[in-house]
Design a protein around this motif. Structure first.
Motif, PDB file in Angstrom:
ATOM      1  N   ARG A  28      -9.893   5.982  -0.984  1.00 15.72           N
ATOM      2  CA  ARG A  28      -9.222   5.403  -2.149  1.00 15.72           C
ATOM      3  C   ARG A  28      -7.819   4.982  -1.719  1.00 15.72           C
ATOM      4  O   ARG A  28      -7.117   5.736  -1.038  1.00 15.72           O
ATOM      5  CB  ARG A  28      -9.183   6.401  -3.304  1.00 15.72           C
ATOM      6  N   ILE A  29      -7.448   3.793  -2.136  1.00 17.89           N
ATOM      7  CA  ILE A  29      -6.157   3.234  -1.732  1.00 17.89           C
ATOM      8  C   ILE A  29      -5.355   2.904  -2.983  1.00 17.89           C
ATOM      9  O   ILE A  29      -5.838   2.198  -3.875  1.00 17.89           O
ATOM     10  CB  ILE A  29      -6.347   1.967  -0.880  1.00 17.89           C
ATOM     11  N   SER A  30      -4.145   3.408  -3.047  1.00 19.25           N
ATOM     12  CA  SER A  30      -3.261   3.112  -4.183  1.00 19.25           C
ATOM     13  C   SER A  30      -2.125   2.211  -3.725  1.00 19.25           C
ATOM     14  O   SER A  30      -1.626   2.335  -2.604  1.00 19.25           O
ATOM     15  CB  SER A  30      -2.706   4.408  -4.783  1.00 19.25           C
ATOM     16  N   SER A  31      -1.740   1.299  -4.597  1.00 22.49           N
ATOM     17  CA  SER A  31      -0.655   0.374  -4.279  1.00 22.49           C
ATOM     18  C   SER A  31       0.586   0.736  -5.087  1.00 22.49           C
ATOM     19  O   SER A  31       0.528   1.524  -6.030  1.00 22.49           O
ATOM     20  CB  SER A  31      -1.084  -1.069  -4.574  1.00 22.49           C
ATOM     21  N   SER A  32       1.695   0.151  -4.722  1.00 22.60           N
ATOM     22  CA  SER A  32       2.978   0.493  -5.344  1.00 22.60           C
ATOM     23  C   SER A  32       3.059   0.062  -6.807  1.00 22.60           C
ATOM     24  O   SER A  32       3.919   0.543  -7.547  1.00 22.60           O
ATOM     25  CB  SER A  32       4.122  -0.159  -4.561  1.00 22.60           C
ATOM     26  N   ASP A  33       2.152  -0.836  -7.242  1.00 24.87           N
ATOM     27  CA  ASP A  33       2.173  -1.267  -8.645  1.00 24.87           C
ATOM     28  C   ASP A  33       1.332  -0.356  -9.544  1.00 24.87           C
ATOM     29  O   ASP A  33       1.114  -0.660 -10.714  1.00 24.87           O
ATOM     30  CB  ASP A  33       1.698  -2.714  -8.773  1.00 24.87           C
ATOM     31  N   GLY A  34       0.848   0.763  -8.981  1.00 25.00           N
ATOM     32  CA  GLY A  34       0.104   1.732  -9.772  1.00 25.00           C
ATOM     33  C   GLY A  34      -1.404   1.551  -9.764  1.00 25.00           C
ATOM     34  O   GLY A  34      -2.132   2.388 -10.295  1.00 25.00           O
ATOM     35  N   GLU A  35      -1.901   0.477  -9.159  1.00 22.26           N
ATOM     36  CA  GLU A  35      -3.340   0.238  -9.088  1.00 22.26           C
ATOM     37  C   GLU A  35      -3.982   1.099  -7.993  1.00 22.26           C
ATOM     38  O   GLU A  35      -3.370   1.356  -6.955  1.00 22.26           O
ATOM     39  CB  GLU A  35      -3.627  -1.234  -8.799  1.00 22.26           C
TER      40      GLU A  35
ATOM     41  N   ILE B 246       0.843  -1.198   0.000  1.00 18.52           N
ATOM     42  CA  ILE B 246       0.000   0.000   0.000  1.00 18.52           C
ATOM     43  C   ILE B 246       0.874   1.243   0.000  1.00 18.52           C
ATOM     44  O   ILE B 246       1.755   1.403   0.843  1.00 18.52           O
ATOM     45  CB  ILE B 246      -0.946  -0.003   1.203  1.00 18.52           C
ATOM     46  N   LYS B 247       0.624   2.097  -0.947  1.00 12.88           N
ATOM     47  CA  LYS B 247       1.405   3.325  -1.085  1.00 12.88           C
ATOM     48  C   LYS B 247       0.721   4.520  -0.433  1.00 12.88           C
ATOM     49  O   LYS B 247       1.363   5.326   0.232  1.00 12.88           O
ATOM     50  CB  LYS B 247       1.639   3.610  -2.569  1.00 12.88           C
ATOM     51  N   ASN B 248      -0.607   4.605  -0.605  1.00 11.13           N
ATOM     52  CA  ASN B 248      -1.311   5.783  -0.095  1.00 11.13           C
ATOM     53  C   ASN B 248      -2.769   5.445   0.181  1.00 11.13           C
ATOM     54  O   ASN B 248      -3.393   4.667  -0.538  1.00 11.13           O
ATOM     55  CB  ASN B 248      -1.242   6.926  -1.121  1.00 11.13           C
ATOM     56  N   ILE B 249      -3.317   6.038   1.266  1.00 11.81           N
ATOM     57  CA  ILE B 249      -4.733   5.921   1.612  1.00 11.81           C
ATOM     58  C   ILE B 249      -5.300   7.327   1.706  1.00 11.81           C
ATOM     59  O   ILE B 249      -4.760   8.171   2.429  1.00 11.81           O
ATOM     60  CB  ILE B 249      -4.932   5.173   2.946  1.00 11.81           C
TER      61      ILE B 249
END
Length: 227
Positions: free
Chosen positions: A149-156, A112-115
């Motif tokens: 919204r949650i973004s992951s390190s793979d760009g999703e 998880i990169k950002n919430i």
């Protein structure tokens, strides 16, 4: 005379003790006098570093959250495969929104990169202000209202939805500073939000949701089609 006074005292004290043991004096029906019956996030507000509302760390097994909450599932929300959510419903109507075990964010290799609880330019779930027993000021949510919204390190990027109608009681700010909680303890410290359905809708909010057994059947069908 002294004996008569003592008997009167007993008559006064005993009903009060029964009221406290059954539901607590002044708390009203359904609140419960024991710790296990306390409504999460209402009697005990969330504190940083503390487990999720009404749940202890590692509460997924017997003796934990399963004893007090009923699990309901919403799979493939908005037609997005495997984006499943879980609604932990307490007997006092409080519902805790979490990620279901098959959600892509809980699969291995995801970081998880950002919430972000800012769902639009004019609406942030972090600005939700609740006051009083009637929960005045709480944001009202529909079944497909985005919570974050949650973004992951793979760009999703993944949008987390309420899945039920009701008032937003609180969001879990702890996962902002420690996103790993969402993956390590999704049903306890890594919960997303707490929602309180309307009283008149409390018995119908699970329409359209799956029981745990029904959800397990969905997972079996997915595995069969993938093999």
């Amino acid at each position: 005379m002294l004996q008569l006074r003592e008997e009167k005292k007993k008559k006064k004290v005993l009903p009060y003790f029964r009221r406290v043991s059954r539901g607590g004096a002044g708390r009203g029906p359904g609140w419960g006098g024991r710790c296990r019956s306390r409504p999460p996030a209402v009697i005990a507000p969330r504190r940083r570093g503390r487990a999720g509302p009404g749940m202890a760390e590692g509460a997924a097994g017997p003796g934990g959250a399963e004893r007090y909450f009923t699990r309901w599932y919403k799979p493939d929300v908005k037609g997005r495969p495997c984006e499943d959510f879980c609604v932990l419903q307490h007997s006092n109507r409080i519902c805790v929104i979490t990620l279901a075990e098959a959600h892509p964010l809980l699969q291995s290799g995801k970081t998880i990169k950002n919430i972000n609880y800012q769902i639009s330019a004019n609406c942030s779930r972090l600005q939700n202000k609740v006051s009083g027993k009637s929960k005045r000021g709480a944001q009202f949510l529909t079944e497909l209202a985005p919570l974050c919204r949650i973004s992951s390190s793979d760009g999703e990027e993944y949008t987390i939805y309420s899945c039920i109608r009701g008032r937003l009681i609180e969001v879990n700010e702890n996962i902002l500073s420690n996103p790993a909680l969402l993956q390590e303890k999704p049903s306890t410290e890594g919960y997303i939000a707490v929602v309180l359905p309307k009283f008149e809708e409390s018995k119908s909010i699970t329409q359209g949701l799956l029981t745990q057994k029904e959800y397990e059947e969905v997972l079996l069908k997915r595995r069969s089609s993938a093999s």
